[in-house]
Design an enzyme around this catalytic site. Structure first.
Site, PDB file in Angstrom:
ATOM      1  N   ARG A 172     -13.536  -8.115   9.311  1.00 42.97           N
ATOM      2  CA  ARG A 172     -12.677  -8.691   8.285  1.00 42.97           C
ATOM      3  C   ARG A 172     -11.417  -9.337   8.851  1.00 42.97           C
ATOM      4  NH1 ARG A 172      -9.842  -4.101   6.301  1.00 42.97           N
ATOM      5  NH2 ARG A 172      -9.228  -5.240   4.430  1.00 42.97           N
ATOM      6  N   CYS A 222      -7.428 -10.418   1.749  1.00 45.92           N
ATOM      7  CA  CYS A 222      -8.333 -10.136   2.873  1.00 45.92           C
ATOM      8  C   CYS A 222      -9.686 -10.801   2.666  1.00 45.92           C
ATOM      9  CB  CYS A 222      -8.621  -8.644   2.997  1.00 45.92           C
ATOM     10  SG  CYS A 222      -7.152  -7.636   3.073  1.00 45.92           S
TER      11      CYS A 222
HETATM   12  C1  LIG Z   1      -2.901  -3.974   2.212  1.00 45.68           C
HETATM   13  C2  LIG Z   1      -4.367  -3.937   2.660  1.00 45.68           C
HETATM   14  C3  LIG Z   1      -5.109  -4.946   1.832  1.00 45.68           C
HETATM   15  C4  LIG Z   1      -4.642  -6.310   2.205  1.00 45.68           C
HETATM   16  C5  LIG Z   1      -4.588  -7.208   1.027  1.00 45.68           C
HETATM   17  O1  LIG Z   1      -5.599  -7.627   0.535  1.00 45.68           O
HETATM   18  N1  LIG Z   1      -3.354  -7.523   0.587  1.00 45.68           N
HETATM   19  C6  LIG Z   1      -3.064  -8.539  -0.394  1.00 45.68           C
HETATM   20  C7  LIG Z   1      -2.984  -8.035  -1.800  1.00 45.68           C
HETATM   21  O2  LIG Z   1      -2.505  -6.910  -2.041  1.00 45.68           O
HETATM   22  O3  LIG Z   1      -3.403  -8.814  -2.676  1.00 45.68           O
HETATM   23  C8  LIG Z   1      -5.006  -2.563   2.523  1.00 45.68           C
HETATM   24  C9  LIG Z   1      -6.440  -2.571   3.080  1.00 45.68           C
HETATM   25  C10 LIG Z   1      -6.695  -1.158   3.652  1.00 45.68           C
HETATM   26  C11 LIG Z   1      -5.470  -0.359   3.207  1.00 45.68           C
HETATM   27  C12 LIG Z   1      -5.128   0.926   3.959  1.00 45.68           C
HETATM   28  C13 LIG Z   1      -6.320   1.887   4.007  1.00 45.68           C
HETATM   29  O4  LIG Z   1      -6.883   2.089   2.728  1.00 45.68           O
HETATM   30  C14 LIG Z   1      -5.931   3.256   4.612  1.00 45.68           C
HETATM   31  C15 LIG Z   1      -4.676   3.873   3.977  1.00 45.68           C
HETATM   32  C16 LIG Z   1      -4.959   4.451   2.586  1.00 45.68           C
HETATM   33  C17 LIG Z   1      -3.714   5.066   1.950  1.00 45.68           C
HETATM   34  O5  LIG Z   1      -4.018   5.500   0.660  1.00 45.68           O
HETATM   35  C18 LIG Z   1      -2.591   4.036   1.898  1.00 45.68           C
HETATM   36  C19 LIG Z   1      -2.263   3.545   3.295  1.00 45.68           C
HETATM   37  C20 LIG Z   1      -3.493   2.902   3.980  1.00 45.68           C
HETATM   38  C21 LIG Z   1      -3.077   2.654   5.447  1.00 45.68           C
HETATM   39  C22 LIG Z   1      -3.907   1.590   3.274  1.00 45.68           C
HETATM   40  C23 LIG Z   1      -2.738   0.587   3.215  1.00 45.68           C
HETATM   41  C24 LIG Z   1      -3.133  -0.741   2.553  1.00 45.68           C
HETATM   42  C25 LIG Z   1      -4.336  -1.386   3.256  1.00 45.68           C
HETATM   43  C26 LIG Z   1      -3.942  -1.780   4.689  1.00 45.68           C
END
Ligand SMILES: C[C@H](CCC(=O)NCC(=O)O)[C@H]1CC[C@H]2[C@@H]3[C@H](O)C[C@@H]4C[C@H](O)CC[C@]4(C)[C@H]3CC[C@]12C
Length: 325
Positions: free
Chosen positions: A16, A2
């Protein structure tokens, strides 16, 4: 992975790219002032600042990925996989569950300085929201309408709050290492470079923009950090809302991940699922997504912010091509 930025041409825009391979059902979610937050280890907040952002909603609870509040504070959570570490609750500290970090800060504080102060004795705890929703390893960019931002990282040594002189964040390595690496690009310029390399030799500048020749273009976190710092720092500063929102999307497009460029398994690609751009002064969330490049917007101030019910709109849309003939 991200990329998150705070862009300050006149108003301040926080947002973002969310790059990943699977969606978590994210929506545009407005949490009005009287929605009751029941935090894991912090006192419940019955009445608080209203917020708008992108969140997964589980059991009527907004789990924000990135959001701003009515006072112009913005927070985005980005993957910090491999470097992040959360700890069990500490008796003498303010324990904040990672999945509540954004909603707690936005419910409670107005400025980056207040957030800094509030984190002086804090612990990001390793509790999960639910059995099938484990804590994800994140670090955060926090910005406000003074144009200032900080980075919050919890690693094996504990919680760190860093001033962020470049107003950008990607993923690992540790934030101080990302800043150190920028020095390797000090000679990059937007245009024609001076020939300090071989001053006595007449180097033919065969192309425009050779000053950017050594800007990295990889999808990795370090490359995106360098590139987005360059794009953000050299972006025009207009006074018109549409021009500035357009600039914001172009800055983040410079580090966009198209499908195919970042393979994480057989037939599986990480890609830019959505881009958010939130005006900290106006409370408007602009967004587009991989399958719909048109910019849509939701204005939090058009909703009843005194209500106690979440307001939810779709984030992921279908491409709407405008045929001209
Ligand atoms: C996967 C992404 C980050 C994207 C990224 O950088 N991925 C590449 C990597 O892992 O290197 C993160 C960013 C915010 C996160 C979400 C948020 O923190 C809200 C929520 C928190 C819960 O603990 C897990 C689900 C949930 C919904 C998270 C799932 C994973 C997310 C969506």
């Amino acid at each position: 992975m991200c990329t998150s930025i705070l862009y300050s041409p006149k108003d301040h825009y926080f947002g973002r790219n969310l790059d990943y391979e699977i969606a978590y059902g994210q929506k545009v979610v407005i949490t009005p002032k009287n929605y009751e937050f029941e935090f894991t280890d912090l006192p419940a907040e019955k009445s608080h600042y209203a917020m708008i952002g992108v969140a997964a909603v589980a059991d009527n609870t907004p789990l924000y990925c990135d959001a701003i509040n009515e006072k112009g504070l913005g927070v985005a959570g980005l993957s910090f996989a491999g470097q992040g570490k959360y700890f069990p609750n500490a008796a003498d500290k303010k324990n904040i569950a990672s999945f509540e970090f954004i909603s707690y800060l936005l419910a409670t504080y107005e400025t980056v300085d207040q957030v800094k102060e509030s984190l002086t004795n804090a612990n990001i705890s390793n509790v999960s929201f639910a059995k099938n929703t484990p804590a994800s390893e994140l670090h955060w960019l926090v910005g406000d309408k003074t144009g200032k931002s900080i980075v919050v990282e919890s690693d094996e040594k504990g919680l760190h709050v860093y001033n962020n002189p470049v107003n950008a964040l990607t993923n690992a390595p540790l934030f101080p290492e990302q800043l150190t690496n920028l020095a390797n690009y000090a000679s990059v310029v937007p245009g024609e470079p001076d020939n300090n390399f071989l001053p006595g030799v007449n180097l033919k500048l065969y192309s425009r923009s050779l000053g950017t020749h050594h800007l990295p273009g990889g999808m990795d976190s370090e490359s995106r950090f360098v590139k987005v710092c360059f794009a953000l720092n050299h972006a025009p500063k207009d006074s018109d809302e549409v021009e500035n929102v357009t600039n914001f999307f172009h800055i983040l497009e410079s580090v966009e991940q198209a499908k195919g460029m970042d393979q994480i398994g057989p037939n599986s690609f990480e890609y830019t699922m959505y881009t958010s751009c939130m005006n900290l002064e106006k409370g408007i969330l602009y967004f587009n997504c991989y399958d719909d490049s048109r910019i849509s917007a939701v204005d939090m101030n058009k909703e009843d912010l005194d209500s106690s019910d979440l307001v939810v709109y779709d984030l992921f849309k279908k491409q709407d091509i405008s045929f001209i003939n």
